[in-house]
Enzyme design. Structure first.
Site, PDB file in Angstrom:
ATOM      1  N   GLY A 159       4.791   1.215   4.998  1.00 50.63           N
ATOM      2  CA  GLY A 159       6.121   1.856   4.930  1.00 50.63           C
ATOM      3  C   GLY A 159       7.176   1.013   4.229  1.00 50.63           C
ATOM      4  O   GLY A 159       7.944   1.529   3.404  1.00 50.63           O
ATOM      5  N   GLU A 203      -7.053   4.374   7.764  1.00 54.99           N
ATOM      6  CA  GLU A 203      -6.905   5.813   7.485  1.00 54.99           C
ATOM      7  C   GLU A 203      -8.160   6.360   6.803  1.00 54.99           C
ATOM      8  O   GLU A 203      -8.544   7.509   7.016  1.00 54.99           O
ATOM      9  CB  GLU A 203      -5.639   6.047   6.640  1.00 54.99           C
ATOM     10  N   ASN A 209       0.864  -1.181   0.000  1.00 61.55           N
ATOM     11  CA  ASN A 209       0.000   0.000   0.000  1.00 61.55           C
ATOM     12  C   ASN A 209       0.905   1.237   0.000  1.00 61.55           C
ATOM     13  O   ASN A 209       1.472   1.583   1.026  1.00 61.55           O
ATOM     14  CB  ASN A 209      -0.884  -0.031   1.264  1.00 61.55           C
ATOM     15  N   GLU A 214      -5.580  -5.500  10.255  1.00 61.62           N
ATOM     16  CA  GLU A 214      -4.581  -4.473  10.517  1.00 61.62           C
ATOM     17  C   GLU A 214      -4.924  -3.769  11.832  1.00 61.62           C
ATOM     18  O   GLU A 214      -5.730  -2.821  11.826  1.00 61.62           O
ATOM     19  CB  GLU A 214      -4.574  -3.440   9.394  1.00 61.62           C
ATOM     20  N   HIS A 266      -9.573   0.791   4.714  1.00 60.99           N
ATOM     21  CA  HIS A 266      -8.309   1.014   5.435  1.00 60.99           C
ATOM     22  C   HIS A 266      -8.575   1.931   6.636  1.00 60.99           C
ATOM     23  O   HIS A 266      -9.406   2.835   6.556  1.00 60.99           O
ATOM     24  CB  HIS A 266      -7.289   1.645   4.482  1.00 60.99           C
ATOM     25  N   GLY A 313       1.892   1.986  10.816  1.00 64.29           N
ATOM     26  CA  GLY A 313       2.787   3.145  10.713  1.00 64.29           C
ATOM     27  C   GLY A 313       3.431   3.546  12.021  1.00 64.29           C
ATOM     28  O   GLY A 313       4.031   4.617  12.126  1.00 64.29           O
ATOM     29  N   SER A 331       3.075  -2.404  10.366  1.00 65.72           N
ATOM     30  CA  SER A 331       4.532  -2.381  10.584  1.00 65.72           C
ATOM     31  C   SER A 331       5.219  -3.694  10.221  1.00 65.72           C
ATOM     32  O   SER A 331       6.160  -4.112  10.896  1.00 65.72           O
ATOM     33  CB  SER A 331       4.849  -1.967  12.026  1.00 65.72           C
ATOM     34  N   LYS A 351       0.193   4.255  -0.216  1.00 66.06           N
ATOM     35  CA  LYS A 351      -0.432   5.454   0.371  1.00 66.06           C
ATOM     36  C   LYS A 351      -0.156   6.673  -0.526  1.00 66.06           C
ATOM     37  O   LYS A 351      -0.031   6.527  -1.733  1.00 66.06           O
ATOM     38  CB  LYS A 351       0.069   5.676   1.789  1.00 66.06           C
TER      39      LYS A 351
END
Ligand code: PEP
Length: 251
Positions: free
Chosen positions: A236, A98, A9, A168, A96, A174, A214, A11
């Site tokens: 990330g 976010e 992902n 998740e 997601h 993150g 993570s 982002k």
């Protein structure tokens, strides 16, 4: 045997040139070994076509990070399932955390998006997971159950083969804090059992349940070795070809 699926992902990262560079880095790395998993990359909307061109002729699949549930119309700033399909996206990340927390997406909205994606032949990567506060109050199973029951409303057993679930935990996204393999496995097993109750054992046995939060080269192998963890949704660590490739190798 379920095949493992590693999805990246991206982002809100990477411009056109960076998209080409990252995909070419992944392609170069894959010349060195044969991956034992399916690989999906999910760039921003503006880079999907570039990514599709770079990925042509490879086994790497393309996904988007979101879509709207209407077909077309006065929805400024939104993107439809058909538009994603027209740039060769096969997957779409939906729900997601976010999107849920920053953009206020509810289970109901996510359910509408999942149903539309399936109707149009896109495969949702459906994200669920509890916040730290919910975990500390021992609400993890309740939260995950509600997200699944509401998010998958009216999704047929037959269509479950077109859905990937990504567990998740929000506190691990993150933050550098990963769920332990035991914490992740426990929730994955719970999700599989729940899907057996809602659908049947065939659906439960075959559904892909990824872990996300993570995931990095250092912890991928132990997470992926758990019996109910069928892959990873990586944030990330997917932005550098080397670390994404290391996670793919961990399969
Ligand atoms: C994600 O955004 O889906 C994610 C898991 O991010 P990260 O790997 O950075 O925690």
């Amino acid at each position: 045997m379920r095949k493992k699926v590693i999805a990246g992902n991206w982002k809100m990262h990477n411009n056109v040139q960076e998209t080409k560079d990252l995909i070419n880095g992944i392609k170069e790395g894959l010349k060195e070994f044969k991956p034992n998993c399916e690989i999906i990359v999910c760039p921003t909307f503006t880079n999907l076509l570039t990514a599709a061109n770079e990925l042509a002729g490879t086994e790497i699949k393309l996904g988007a990070q979101n879509m709207f549930y209407e077909d077309k119309g006065a929805f400024t700033g939104e993107i439809s399932a058909d538009m994603l399909k027209s740039v060769c996206a096969e997957y779409v990340i939906l729900g997601h955390s976010e999107r849920r927390t920053i953009f206020g997406e509810t289970d109901e909205i996510i359910n509408k998006k999942i149903l539309k994606a399936l109707e149009k032949g896109l495969k949702p990567i459906f994200c669920i997971g509890e916040t730290l506060e919910e975990r500390e109050k021992n609400l993890t199973f309740n939260v995950v159950k509600n997200q699944i029951v509401n998010g998958l409303k009216n999704v047929s057993a037959d269509n479950m083969k077109n859905i990937i679930i990504a567990y998740e935990p929000v506190w691990a996204i993150g933050t550098g804090k990963t769920a332990t393999k035991e914490q992740a496995q426990e929730v994955h097993a719970f999700i599989r059992e729940l899907l057996k109750e809602i659908y049947n054992s065939e659906v439960a046995e075959n559904v892909i349940i990824q872990y996300g939060g993570s995931v990095k080269p250092e912890n991928a192998a132990e997470l992926l070795s758990q019996p109910d963890i069928d892959g990873a949704l990586v944030g990330g660590a997917c932005l550098k070809a080397d670390s994404f490739l290391s996670i793919i190798k961990a399969c």
